[in-house]
Write a protein that holds these residues in place. Sequence first.
Motif, mmCIF file in Angstrom:
data_model
loop_
_atom_site.group_PDB
_atom_site.id
_atom_site.type_symbol
_atom_site.label_atom_id
_atom_site.label_comp_id
_atom_site.label_asym_id
_atom_site.label_seq_id
_atom_site.Cartn_x
_atom_site.Cartn_y
_atom_site.Cartn_z
ATOM 1 N N ALA A 122 0.816 -1.218 0.000
ATOM 2 C CA ALA A 122 0.000 0.000 0.000
ATOM 3 C C ALA A 122 0.847 1.265 0.000
ATOM 4 C CB ALA A 122 -0.924 0.011 1.207
ATOM 5 N N LEU A 123 2.153 1.134 0.006
ATOM 6 C CA LEU A 123 3.041 2.282 0.184
ATOM 7 C C LEU A 123 2.832 3.350 -0.879
ATOM 8 C CD1 LEU A 123 5.426 3.452 1.810
ATOM 9 C CD2 LEU A 123 6.967 2.174 0.306
ATOM 10 N N ASN A 124 2.937 3.006 -2.148
ATOM 11 C CA ASN A 124 2.808 3.998 -3.220
ATOM 12 C C ASN A 124 1.417 4.608 -3.270
ATOM 13 O OD1 ASN A 124 5.375 4.074 -5.008
ATOM 14 N ND2 ASN A 124 5.078 1.912 -4.529
ATOM 15 N N PHE A 125 0.411 3.773 -3.051
ATOM 16 C CA PHE A 125 -0.953 4.282 -3.063
ATOM 17 C C PHE A 125 -1.143 5.373 -2.015
ATOM 18 C CE2 PHE A 125 -5.245 4.274 -1.344
ATOM 19 C CZ PHE A 125 -5.985 4.562 -2.485
ATOM 20 N N LEU A 126 -0.683 5.131 -0.781
ATOM 21 C CA LEU A 126 -0.870 6.100 0.299
ATOM 22 C C LEU A 126 -0.103 7.389 0.020
ATOM 23 C CD1 LEU A 126 -0.752 3.799 3.435
ATOM 24 C CD2 LEU A 126 -2.661 5.236 2.727
ATOM 25 N N ILE A 127 1.120 7.287 -0.486
ATOM 26 C CA ILE A 127 1.916 8.475 -0.791
ATOM 27 C C ILE A 127 1.211 9.347 -1.816
ATOM 28 C CG2 ILE A 127 4.055 9.294 -1.841
ATOM 29 C CD1 ILE A 127 5.437 6.839 -0.572
ATOM 30 N N HIS A 128 0.667 8.729 -2.862
ATOM 31 C CA HIS A 128 0.020 9.500 -3.925
ATOM 32 C C HIS A 128 -1.388 9.945 -3.541
ATOM 33 C CE1 HIS A 128 2.912 9.101 -7.323
ATOM 34 N NE2 HIS A 128 3.367 8.129 -6.547
ATOM 35 N N ALA A 129 -2.109 9.120 -2.792
ATOM 36 C CA ALA A 129 -3.477 9.478 -2.412
ATOM 37 C C ALA A 129 -3.494 10.670 -1.475
ATOM 38 C CB ALA A 129 -4.171 8.281 -1.765
#
Length: 267
Positions: A150-157
């Motif tokens: 979920a790392l990239n999703f959270l950074i971009h979201a």
Amino acid sequence: MENTIELHGFNNLTKSLSFNIYDICYAKTEEQKKEYIDYIDEQYSADRLTEILEQVTEIIGANVLNIARQDYEPHGASVTILIAEHPVEHLGADTTEEAPGPLPESVVAHLDKSHITVHTYPESHPDDGISTFRADIDVSTCGVISPLRALNFLIHALDSDIATVDYRVRGFTRDIDGTKHYIDHDINSIQNYMTEETRQKYQMVDVNVFQENIFHTKMLRREFDLDDYLFGAGVAQLSDAEQADIERRLQHEMQEIFYARNMPTRD
């Protein structure tokens, strides 16, 4: 360490990914501060945060057991989701593989135990117009599912100016020979799980304790456009001296948060 360890019973390792994200802006007048708070209340309401965390649940491979959410007065929100592990399917990749996870527009996953939480903290400096919004996010899982997906999703979201990210693997699990394993995947940096786009967007520093399976990455946005940080008035309405002063104060705030220490101001 190989990901094909034959375990004796359930995988008892606990993998925890924690975020502190910060969104900085300038709101000098009471009207501008109200506009800022209205923006925060909309962007980081309990309903929107619940949607983001439900998507996180799908990405990491878990099923939602229970959702508790609350908007606070006058400001702030909290969401807690209890999740249950389930065999990961339809992800198109091993969730323990050391590789970047998906971006928001490419989430196609099904999930099933542990918890995901978020708490928000908006605040404003009483004198100089600096407003700093903070959100704390924790994704904690047991078994084979990994919060690193979920790392990239959270950074971009959440699209933050500054982020401090911690990842820790706790406990141990046993293989069929009875040998204890304190981690079940290879990792030398949280950055290994970020896309190249993410790494280019932020200045990053690692502080890792490998022997304890503790990994820490600090992130500071590289690009700075003053217009993105102003409420109520655009850059065109400010003199060159005002622009320079506001930019100096914003950058000072960001540097202090990034390095986690107070710094002398420059007039």
